[in-house]
Design a protein around this motif. Structure first.
Motif, PDB file in Angstrom:
ATOM      1  N   PRO A  62       0.715  -1.233  -0.086  1.00  0.00           N
ATOM      2  CA  PRO A  62      -0.047   0.054   0.073  1.00  0.00           C
ATOM      3  C   PRO A  62       0.769   1.238   0.062  1.00  0.00           C
ATOM      4  N   LEU A  63       0.333   2.064  -0.695  1.00  0.00           N
ATOM      5  CA  LEU A  63       0.921   3.653  -0.867  1.00  0.00           C
ATOM      6  C   LEU A  63       0.015   4.623  -0.533  1.00  0.00           C
ATOM      7  N   LYS A  64       0.635   6.083  -0.083  1.00  0.00           N
ATOM      8  CA  LYS A  64      -0.370   7.003   0.039  1.00  0.00           C
ATOM      9  C   LYS A  64       0.348   8.284  -0.615  1.00  0.00           C
ATOM     10  N   TYR A  65      -0.354   9.047  -1.439  1.00  0.00           N
ATOM     11  CA  TYR A  65      -0.160  10.094  -2.260  1.00  0.00           C
ATOM     12  C   TYR A  65      -0.632  11.340  -1.560  1.00  0.00           C
ATOM     13  N   VAL A  66       0.159  12.296  -1.893  1.00  0.00           N
ATOM     14  CA  VAL A  66      -0.528  13.851  -1.587  1.00  0.00           C
ATOM     15  C   VAL A  66       0.136  14.881  -2.725  1.00  0.00           C
ATOM     16  N   TRP A  72       1.736  14.766  -7.662  1.00  0.00           N
ATOM     17  CA  TRP A  72       1.349  13.828  -6.698  1.00  0.00           C
ATOM     18  C   TRP A  72       2.477  13.208  -6.435  1.00  0.00           C
ATOM     19  N   LYS A  73       2.874  13.129  -5.050  1.00  0.00           N
ATOM     20  CA  LYS A  73       4.119  12.497  -4.312  1.00  0.00           C
ATOM     21  C   LYS A  73       3.999  11.477  -3.456  1.00  0.00           C
ATOM     22  N   MET A  74       4.550  10.422  -3.101  1.00  0.00           N
ATOM     23  CA  MET A  74       4.228   9.445  -2.006  1.00  0.00           C
ATOM     24  C   MET A  74       4.603  10.241  -0.797  1.00  0.00           C
ATOM     25  N   VAL A 120       7.191  14.069   3.442  1.00  0.00           N
ATOM     26  CA  VAL A 120       7.098  13.623   4.804  1.00  0.00           C
ATOM     27  C   VAL A 120       6.326  14.650   5.509  1.00  0.00           C
ATOM     28  N   PRO A 121       5.662  14.278   6.476  1.00  0.00           N
ATOM     29  CA  PRO A 121       4.588  15.337   7.070  1.00  0.00           C
ATOM     30  C   PRO A 121       5.172  16.957   7.502  1.00  0.00           C
ATOM     31  N   SER A 122       6.495  16.924   7.877  1.00  0.00           N
ATOM     32  CA  SER A 122       7.087  18.010   8.005  1.00  0.00           C
ATOM     33  C   SER A 122       7.180  19.078   6.821  1.00  0.00           C
ATOM     34  N   ASP A 123       7.041  18.488   5.737  1.00  0.00           N
ATOM     35  CA  ASP A 123       7.251  19.363   4.176  1.00  0.00           C
ATOM     36  C   ASP A 123       5.799  20.235   4.300  1.00  0.00           C
ATOM     37  N   PRO A 126      -3.553   9.897  -8.555  1.00  0.00           N
ATOM     38  CA  PRO A 126      -3.011   8.300  -8.418  1.00  0.00           C
ATOM     39  C   PRO A 126      -3.956   7.620  -8.168  1.00  0.00           C
ATOM     40  N   ARG A 127      -3.685   6.509  -9.028  1.00  0.00           N
ATOM     41  CA  ARG A 127      -4.298   5.086  -9.021  1.00  0.00           C
ATOM     42  C   ARG A 127      -3.467   4.034  -9.085  1.00  0.00           C
TER      43      ARG A 127
END
Length: 267
Positions: free
Chosen positions: A99-103, A109-111, A130-133, A249-250
Motif C-alpha cells: 500500500p502507498l499514500k500520495y499527496v 502527486w508524491k508518495m 514527509v509530514p514536516s514538508d 494517483p490510481r
C-alpha cells in the motif's frame, strides 16, 4: 509483513529501490529439481529481504499447474523447490503488493511517508514527502502497487509458452525467453486488458545494478518494443504504465520478469 521489511520498503519504495523478483538457480537445466529464489532487492537479483509466505503458480510443460509456497529460511531471501519431472519449459508466476499514500506537493502527486524530518533526506534530494514538508498535511489518496513476478525454467529443451493472463500487464516474447542471446534484438509486445499498452515504460537491469543504472527501452504506440542485452547473464525486465505525476494517483501495476541471457551466437 515484518516491521523491518516495512521500514525498508517505506524508505526505498519512492525510488523503486527495493523491488521483488523471482528467479531460478538456472534457467536451462537437466536437473530433476531446482531451487527458485525470491525476495526484495535494491541491486537486481541480489535479494536483501525475503518475500514472506508467497504462493507461486507453476505452469508445467503439459499446461497442468502446481501451487507452491515459498519457504522463509532466511531473512534475506525466500526459496522453494521446483520439481522438473518432464522435459520442456516451466512458467513461474506470483503476485505481491504494497500500500502507498500520495499527496499533492507543488502541483505534483508524491508518495507520503510518515518519517521524522531528521530521518529524511533534504527535500530537493528526494521524490517523496514527509509530514514536516507541510503546514497541514493534505488528506492522502491511498493506492496499491502490485507486482506480477515471472520467470521461466526449461528442462533439456524449450517448449511453447503463452503470456501469463493473470498479470494485469502482459508481456509476450517473439523469441522464446530461454533462448535469448546477448547482442541479438528481441521483440516483445505489451498489452493491458487485451489492448496494446501505449504509455508503457520498460526497464532492463543486469544483475547487481540499481534502479538508477537501468536501461530505458523505447515503446511504440502499438505496445511493441525491442530489447537488447549487452552480455550474457541474469537480467530483470520491468514493465509498467508511465505515471503522470500531475494526475490523481490510481493503482499501479508492474510486471517483473527474470531472464537468463545466453552468450552471443557465433556466425
Amino acid at each position: 509483513m515484518k516491521k523491518y521489511l516495512s521500514l525498508a520498503l517505506m524508505f526505498c519504495a519512492y525510488s523503486h529501490a527495493h523491488e521483488p523478483y523471482v528467479a531460478p538457480l538456472s534457467y536451462v537445466t537437466t536437473n530433476t529439481q531446482i531451487p527458485v529464489i525470491s525476495g526484495y532487492a535494491e541491486e537486481a537479483l541480489n535479494s536483501e529481504h525475503a518475500l514472506k509466505q508467497l504462493n507461486f503458480t507453476v505452469i508445467q510443460p503439459d499446461n497442468s499447474q502446481l501451487t507452491i509456497q515459498s519457504i522463509d529460511t532466511a531473512q534475506s531471501a525466500s526459496i522453494f523447490n521446483l520439481p522438473l519431472k518432464d522435459k520442456g519449459t516451466y512458467r513461474i508466476f506470483a503476485k505481491t503488493s504494497f500500500p502507498l499514500k500520495y499527496v499533492q506537493h507543488n502541483k505534483e502527486w508524491k508518495m507520503l511517508f510518515d518519517v521524522p524530518a531528521d530521518k529524511a533526506e533534504p527535500i530537493n534530494e528526494r521524490e517523496y514527502v514527509v509530514p514536516s514538508d507541510f503546514k497541514k498535511v493534505p488528506i492522502p489518496v491511498e493506492i496499491t502497487r502490485e507486482w506480477s513476478l515471472q520467470s521461466y525454467v526449461s528442462k533439456n529443451e524449450t517448449s511453447a509458452v503463452n503470456t501469463i493472463t493473470e498479470s494485469p500487464i502482459q508481456v509476450a516474447f517473439k523469441t522464446h525467453p530461454n533462448n535469448i542471446h546477448a547482442s541479438e534484438p528481441v521483440e516483445i509486445s505489451i498489452t493491458q486488458s487485451g489492448q496494446p499498452l501505449k504509455q508503457a515504460e520498460v526497464l532492463i537491469r543486469a544483475q547487481g545494478t540499481t534502479d538508477k543504472q537501468a536501461q530505458h527501452v523505447q515503446v511504440k504506440q502499438d505496445g511493441t518494443a525491442t530489447l537488447s542485452f549487452p552480455h550474457s547473464g541474469q537480467y530483470l525486465i520491468e514493465v509498467s504504465e508511465t505515471v503522470n505525476k500531475t494526475a490523481k494517483p490510481r493503482n499501479q501495476y508492474y510486471t517483473i520478469i527474470s531472464l537468463g541471457i545466453l552468450p552471443t551466437t557465433t556466425k
